[in-house]
Motif scaffolding. Structure first.
Motif, PDB file in Angstrom:
ATOM      1  N   PHE A   8     -61.761  61.182 -15.232  1.00  0.00           N
ATOM      2  CA  PHE A   8     -60.818  62.177 -15.743  1.00  0.00           C
ATOM      3  C   PHE A   8     -61.339  62.778 -17.040  1.00  0.00           C
ATOM      4  N   LEU A   9     -61.793  61.934 -17.948  1.00  0.00           N
ATOM      5  CA  LEU A   9     -62.275  62.390 -19.242  1.00  0.00           C
ATOM      6  C   LEU A   9     -63.500  63.288 -19.083  1.00  0.00           C
ATOM      7  N   ARG A  10     -64.430  62.896 -18.233  1.00  0.00           N
ATOM      8  CA  ARG A  10     -65.635  63.703 -18.020  1.00  0.00           C
ATOM      9  C   ARG A  10     -65.268  65.072 -17.470  1.00  0.00           C
ATOM     10  N   ARG A  11     -64.376  65.104 -16.483  1.00  0.00           N
ATOM     11  CA  ARG A  11     -63.952  66.387 -15.897  1.00  0.00           C
ATOM     12  C   ARG A  11     -63.241  67.248 -16.927  1.00  0.00           C
ATOM     13  N   LEU A  12     -62.439  66.641 -17.756  1.00  0.00           N
ATOM     14  CA  LEU A  12     -61.713  67.363 -18.790  1.00  0.00           C
ATOM     15  C   LEU A  12     -62.680  67.985 -19.799  1.00  0.00           C
ATOM     16  N   VAL A  13     -63.642  67.217 -20.251  1.00  0.00           N
ATOM     17  CA  VAL A  13     -64.646  67.715 -21.198  1.00  0.00           C
ATOM     18  C   VAL A  13     -65.439  68.853 -20.568  1.00  0.00           C
ATOM     19  N   GLU A  14     -65.889  68.655 -19.334  1.00  0.00           N
ATOM     20  CA  GLU A  14     -66.673  69.693 -18.657  1.00  0.00           C
ATOM     21  C   GLU A  14     -65.868  70.978 -18.483  1.00  0.00           C
ATOM     22  N   ALA A  15     -64.610  70.859 -18.103  1.00  0.00           N
ATOM     23  CA  ALA A  15     -63.763  72.040 -17.904  1.00  0.00           C
ATOM     24  C   ALA A  15     -63.564  72.778 -19.227  1.00  0.00           C
ATOM     25  N   TYR A  16     -63.280  72.040 -20.291  1.00  0.00           N
ATOM     26  CA  TYR A  16     -63.059  72.669 -21.589  1.00  0.00           C
ATOM     27  C   TYR A  16     -64.331  73.363 -22.080  1.00  0.00           C
ATOM     28  N   GLU A  17     -65.453  72.657 -22.033  1.00  0.00           N
ATOM     29  CA  GLU A  17     -66.700  73.223 -22.544  1.00  0.00           C
ATOM     30  C   GLU A  17     -67.139  74.442 -21.729  1.00  0.00           C
ATOM     31  N   ALA A  18     -66.974  74.398 -20.421  1.00  0.00           N
ATOM     32  CA  ALA A  18     -67.352  75.543 -19.579  1.00  0.00           C
ATOM     33  C   ALA A  18     -66.461  76.747 -19.869  1.00  0.00           C
ATOM     34  N   LEU A  19     -65.175  76.516 -19.989  1.00  0.00           N
ATOM     35  CA  LEU A  19     -64.252  77.612 -20.258  1.00  0.00           C
ATOM     36  C   LEU A  19     -64.514  78.230 -21.621  1.00  0.00           C
ATOM     37  N   ARG A  20     -64.721  77.406 -22.634  1.00  0.00           N
ATOM     38  CA  ARG A  20     -64.998  77.942 -23.972  1.00  0.00           C
ATOM     39  C   ARG A  20     -66.327  78.694 -24.002  1.00  0.00           C
ATOM     40  N   ALA A  21     -67.314  78.237 -23.250  1.00  0.00           N
ATOM     41  CA  ALA A  21     -68.590  78.950 -23.189  1.00  0.00           C
ATOM     42  C   ALA A  21     -68.396  80.331 -22.573  1.00  0.00           C
ATOM     43  N   GLU A  22     -67.596  80.412 -21.529  1.00  0.00           N
ATOM     44  CA  GLU A  22     -67.295  81.696 -20.899  1.00  0.00           C
ATOM     45  C   GLU A  22     -66.547  82.608 -21.860  1.00  0.00           C
ATOM     46  N   GLU A  23     -65.567  82.058 -22.533  1.00  0.00           N
ATOM     47  CA  GLU A  23     -64.702  82.855 -23.398  1.00  0.00           C
ATOM     48  C   GLU A  23     -65.357  83.248 -24.713  1.00  0.00           C
ATOM     49  N   ALA A  25     -68.041  84.604 -25.498  1.00  0.00           N
ATOM     50  CA  ALA A  25     -68.703  85.903 -25.508  1.00  0.00           C
ATOM     51  C   ALA A  25     -67.707  87.057 -25.475  1.00  0.00           C
ATOM     52  N   THR A  26     -66.492  86.802 -25.000  1.00  0.00           N
ATOM     53  CA  THR A  26     -65.560  87.907 -24.801  1.00  0.00           C
ATOM     54  C   THR A  26     -64.249  87.782 -25.560  1.00  0.00           C
ATOM     55  N   ALA A  27     -63.784  86.591 -25.821  1.00  0.00           N
ATOM     56  CA  ALA A  27     -62.453  86.418 -26.411  1.00  0.00           C
ATOM     57  C   ALA A  27     -62.537  85.936 -27.861  1.00  0.00           C
ATOM     58  N   ALA A  28     -61.737  86.541 -28.706  1.00  0.00           N
ATOM     59  CA  ALA A  28     -61.689  86.118 -30.103  1.00  0.00           C
ATOM     60  C   ALA A  28     -60.917  84.810 -30.259  1.00  0.00           C
ATOM     61  N   GLU A  29     -59.929  84.611 -29.404  1.00  0.00           N
ATOM     62  CA  GLU A  29     -59.107  83.405 -29.454  1.00  0.00           C
ATOM     63  C   GLU A  29     -59.164  82.697 -28.108  1.00  0.00           C
ATOM     64  N   PRO A  30     -58.941  81.377 -28.124  1.00  0.00           N
ATOM     65  CA  PRO A  30     -58.922  80.635 -26.852  1.00  0.00           C
ATOM     66  C   PRO A  30     -57.786  81.109 -25.946  1.00  0.00           C
ATOM     67  N   SER A  31     -58.031  81.051 -24.664  1.00  0.00           N
ATOM     68  CA  SER A  31     -57.008  81.405 -23.677  1.00  0.00           C
ATOM     69  C   SER A  31     -55.951  80.302 -23.626  1.00  0.00           C
ATOM     70  N   PRO A  32     -54.820  80.580 -22.998  1.00  0.00           N
ATOM     71  CA  PRO A  32     -53.812  79.520 -22.827  1.00  0.00           C
ATOM     72  C   PRO A  32     -54.386  78.301 -22.094  1.00  0.00           C
TER      73      PRO A  32
END
Length: 72
Positions: A8-23, A25-32
């Motif tokens: 669970f922890l590994r998946r959570l870290v991977e999901a967060y890091e991937a989403l922040r990497a995507e965002e 470049a384009t978003a000033a603030e984190p998405s919901p």
């Protein structure tokens, strides 16, 4: 402190890091979704700051046996 399930922890870290990497470049603030993942990381690691939560998660995952970190 309770130790979260390593898969669970590994998946959570991977999901967060991937989403922040995507965002980053384009978003000033984190998405919901990123804020939700950050909150869950903090709760799971007993921290209040996502940077500390990520550090704690990486430290916990590194200390766990390799077979405990692999998803079935």
């Amino acid at each position: 402190m309770l130790i979260p399930d390593p898969v669970f922890l590994r998946r959570l870290v991977e999901a967060y890091e991937a989403l922040r990497a995507e965002e980053s470049a384009t978003a000033a603030e984190p998405s919901p979704r990123a804020r939700d993942l950050a909150y869950t990381l903090c709760v799971s690691t007993g921290t209040r700051d996502v940077r500390l939560a990520l550090e704690t998660a990486h430290r916990l995952l590194a200390a766990m046996p390799a077979h405990a970190r692999v998803a079935d």
